[in-house]
Scaffold this motif. Structure first.
Motif, PDB file in Angstrom:
ATOM      1  N   THR A   1       0.831  -1.205   0.000  1.00 47.89           N
ATOM      2  CA  THR A   1       0.000   0.000   0.000  1.00 47.89           C
ATOM      3  C   THR A   1       0.864   1.253   0.000  1.00 47.89           C
ATOM      4  OG1 THR A   1      -1.637  -1.203   1.256  1.00 47.89           O
ATOM      5  CG2 THR A   1      -1.869   1.171   1.205  1.00 47.89           C
ATOM      6  N   MET A   2       1.873   1.269   0.869  1.00 45.64           N
ATOM      7  CA  MET A   2       2.751   2.431   0.947  1.00 45.64           C
ATOM      8  C   MET A   2       3.550   2.591  -0.342  1.00 45.64           C
ATOM      9  SD  MET A   2       1.844   3.665   3.549  1.00 45.64           S
ATOM     10  CE  MET A   2       0.813   3.136   4.870  1.00 45.64           C
ATOM     11  N   PHE A   3       3.929   1.439  -0.948  1.00 39.34           N
ATOM     12  CA  PHE A   3       4.651   1.517  -2.224  1.00 39.34           C
ATOM     13  C   PHE A   3       3.782   2.174  -3.285  1.00 39.34           C
ATOM     14  CE2 PHE A   3       5.622  -0.271  -6.390  1.00 39.34           C
ATOM     15  CZ  PHE A   3       6.941   0.108  -6.509  1.00 39.34           C
TER      16      PHE A   3
ATOM     17  N   PRO B   1      12.599  14.706  -6.021  1.00 39.09           N
ATOM     18  CA  PRO B   1      11.333  13.988  -5.773  1.00 39.09           C
ATOM     19  C   PRO B   1      11.560  12.556  -5.311  1.00 39.09           C
ATOM     20  CG  PRO B   1      11.200  15.128  -7.852  1.00 39.09           C
ATOM     21  CD  PRO B   1      12.612  15.255  -7.382  1.00 39.09           C
ATOM     22  N   MET B   2      12.539  11.852  -5.946  1.00 38.10           N
ATOM     23  CA  MET B   2      12.830  10.475  -5.567  1.00 38.10           C
ATOM     24  C   MET B   2      13.243  10.388  -4.099  1.00 38.10           C
ATOM     25  SD  MET B   2      12.703   7.497  -6.601  1.00 38.10           S
ATOM     26  CE  MET B   2      12.961   6.872  -8.230  1.00 38.10           C
ATOM     27  N   PHE B   3      14.086  11.347  -3.701  1.00 32.61           N
ATOM     28  CA  PHE B   3      14.583  11.390  -2.318  1.00 32.61           C
ATOM     29  C   PHE B   3      13.417  11.607  -1.349  1.00 32.61           C
ATOM     30  CE2 PHE B   3      16.542  13.744   1.233  1.00 32.61           C
ATOM     31  CZ  PHE B   3      17.451  12.795   1.634  1.00 32.61           C
ATOM     32  N   VAL B   4      12.541  12.608  -1.688  1.00 33.54           N
ATOM     33  CA  VAL B   4      11.398  12.919  -0.814  1.00 33.54           C
ATOM     34  C   VAL B   4      10.473  11.707  -0.707  1.00 33.54           C
ATOM     35  CG1 VAL B   4       9.308  14.310  -0.636  1.00 33.54           C
ATOM     36  CG2 VAL B   4      11.461  15.395  -1.230  1.00 33.54           C
ATOM     37  N   VAL B   5      10.198  11.072  -1.880  1.00 32.64           N
ATOM     38  CA  VAL B   5       9.265   9.943  -1.911  1.00 32.64           C
ATOM     39  C   VAL B   5       9.815   8.768  -1.108  1.00 32.64           C
ATOM     40  CG1 VAL B   5       8.468   8.153  -3.464  1.00 32.64           C
ATOM     41  CG2 VAL B   5       8.013  10.523  -4.009  1.00 32.64           C
ATOM     42  N   LEU B   6      11.111   8.470  -1.277  1.00 33.29           N
ATOM     43  CA  LEU B   6      11.698   7.349  -0.538  1.00 33.29           C
ATOM     44  C   LEU B   6      11.690   7.624   0.959  1.00 33.29           C
ATOM     45  CD1 LEU B   6      14.709   6.205  -2.765  1.00 33.29           C
ATOM     46  CD2 LEU B   6      12.538   5.052  -2.373  1.00 33.29           C
ATOM     47  N   GLY B   7      12.018   8.880   1.345  1.00 30.92           N
ATOM     48  CA  GLY B   7      12.019   9.235   2.758  1.00 30.92           C
ATOM     49  C   GLY B   7      10.640   9.097   3.370  1.00 30.92           C
TER      50      GLY B   7
ATOM     51  N   GLY C   1       8.122   7.366   2.225  1.00 35.73           N
ATOM     52  CA  GLY C   1       7.720   5.963   2.196  1.00 35.73           C
ATOM     53  C   GLY C   1       8.314   5.195   3.359  1.00 35.73           C
ATOM     54  N   ALA C   2       9.587   5.433   3.657  1.00 34.61           N
ATOM     55  CA  ALA C   2      10.231   4.740   4.767  1.00 34.61           C
ATOM     56  C   ALA C   2       9.534   5.075   6.078  1.00 34.61           C
ATOM     57  CB  ALA C   2      11.707   5.128   4.840  1.00 34.61           C
ATOM     58  N   PHE C   3       9.190   6.362   6.258  1.00 39.19           N
ATOM     59  CA  PHE C   3       8.484   6.773   7.462  1.00 39.19           C
ATOM     60  C   PHE C   3       7.127   6.084   7.578  1.00 39.19           C
ATOM     61  CE2 PHE C   3      11.062  10.527   8.639  1.00 39.19           C
ATOM     62  CZ  PHE C   3      10.999  10.337  10.011  1.00 39.19           C
TER      63      PHE C   3
END
Lengths: 121, 185
Positions: free
Chosen positions: A16-18, B89-95, B97-99
């Motif tokens: 879901t988060m992905f 954007p990739m950095f923001v999205v990955l960060g 997402g991890a949270f």
């Protein structure tokens, strides 16, 4: 709880988060407005999953009352998301109408070309 | 077995999403989003949300795809520009997402029956729906009876969106009829 159990029990949430983050990435990184709206609807759909996953009970059935069953999955998230789907398609249609109108005025739906044209005038 | 189907469908969803992110042809992206909606409807059936699955299959995969294709017909372009990979954007999205994944670790695992959300108002709806409304489908009874006002609000939203679309696209026909083609050179 072992790591493998945690991963399997939370696989739904991870996917879901992905999906949510993939939708966000399309909205932010893509300059094409139709693509942005597709990304937005992916984000919306991931929220449907986020609501409905905790409502599932293992061994439960769909929430339709019948003497043959006693365990039902939680019907409340289903009601909320039913509303969200219909509102989602309404906002998508409105957004696409705006895109068609922007294309008529500027001749393009690429964000950077629109900004260039605004700067020229 | 059902858990296996669930995992397989969710993995397919992720694969289709990656394909949509990487796709440059808008037509292909629209068709892929239709496939995405059907996969989502299948996942919802596995999660026991049959009403939501039917709505997702008809509205998400049907109407949305038709509206997107109609827009592609109006804008007469099927290719988006290639996206150069953007670092920020990739950095923001990955960060983020991890949270978010870290946040979901405290949620009860898939299928837990003594989850707190099953304890509060839901047993009342499940036990009293036949007595109070006579409708066996609990989703229908909540949507149309207990929470009928919310559904009224929902139809207001659709009505407003319909008016907006009519105003945006109706003016277009008038302009082209009066001779001035609104399109830029």
């Amino acid at each position: 709880m072992s790591v493998l159990e945690t991963v399997l029990g939370h696989y739904d949430y991870v996917i879901t988060m992905f999906l949510m983050m993939a939708g966000l990435y399309i909205v932010v990184a893509s300059g094409n407005m139709v693509k942005k709206l597709i990304g937005l609807s992916i984000f919306q759909t991931s929220v449907y999953l986020l609501y409905i996953e905790p409502g599932k009970i293992t061994g439960g059935t769909a929430p339709i009352v019948d003497p043959a069953f006693s365990v039902y999955s939680n019907p409340l998230p289903h009601v909320l998301i039913l509303t969200a789907i219909v509102v989602g398609v309404a906002t998508l249609a409105l957004g696409l109408a705006l895109v068609a109108r922007i294309n008529e005025a500027y001749g393009t739906i690429e964000e950077d070309e629109i900004f260039d044209r605004d700067r020229e005038s | 077995m059902i858990a296996f189907i669930n995992v397989a469908l969710l993995t397919l969803l992720a694969v289709v999403t990656v394909a949509i992110v990487r796709q440059r042809s808008l037509f292909a992206a629209v068709i892929l989003s239709g496939i995405y909606s059907f996969l989502m409807a299948s996942v919802l059936i596995v999660l026991d949300a049959v009403d939501v699955a039917m709505t997702e299959a008809s509205v998400g995969a049907g109407i949305s795809t038709v509206v997107l294709l109609a827009t592609l017909h109006l804008i007469k372009t099927t290719e988006s520009r290639s996206v150069r990979p953007r670092i920020l954007p990739m950095f923001v999205v990955l960060g983020t997402g991890a949270f978010l994944v870290w946040g979901t670790l405290v949620m009860p695992p898939y299928g837990t029956a003594d989850n707190i959300i099953h304890k509060h108002v839901v047993p009342r709806y499940i036990n009293d729906t036949i007595k109070e409304t006579g409708v066996p489908n609990i989703v229908t009874s909540v949507l149309a009876d207990y929470r009928g006002y919310d559904t009224l609000g929902e139809t207001t939203v659709i009505f407003t969106a319909g008016i907006g679309v009519m105003l945006l696209l109706g003016g277009r026909r008038r302009r082209t009829k009066s001779g001035q083609d609104g399109r830029s050179p």
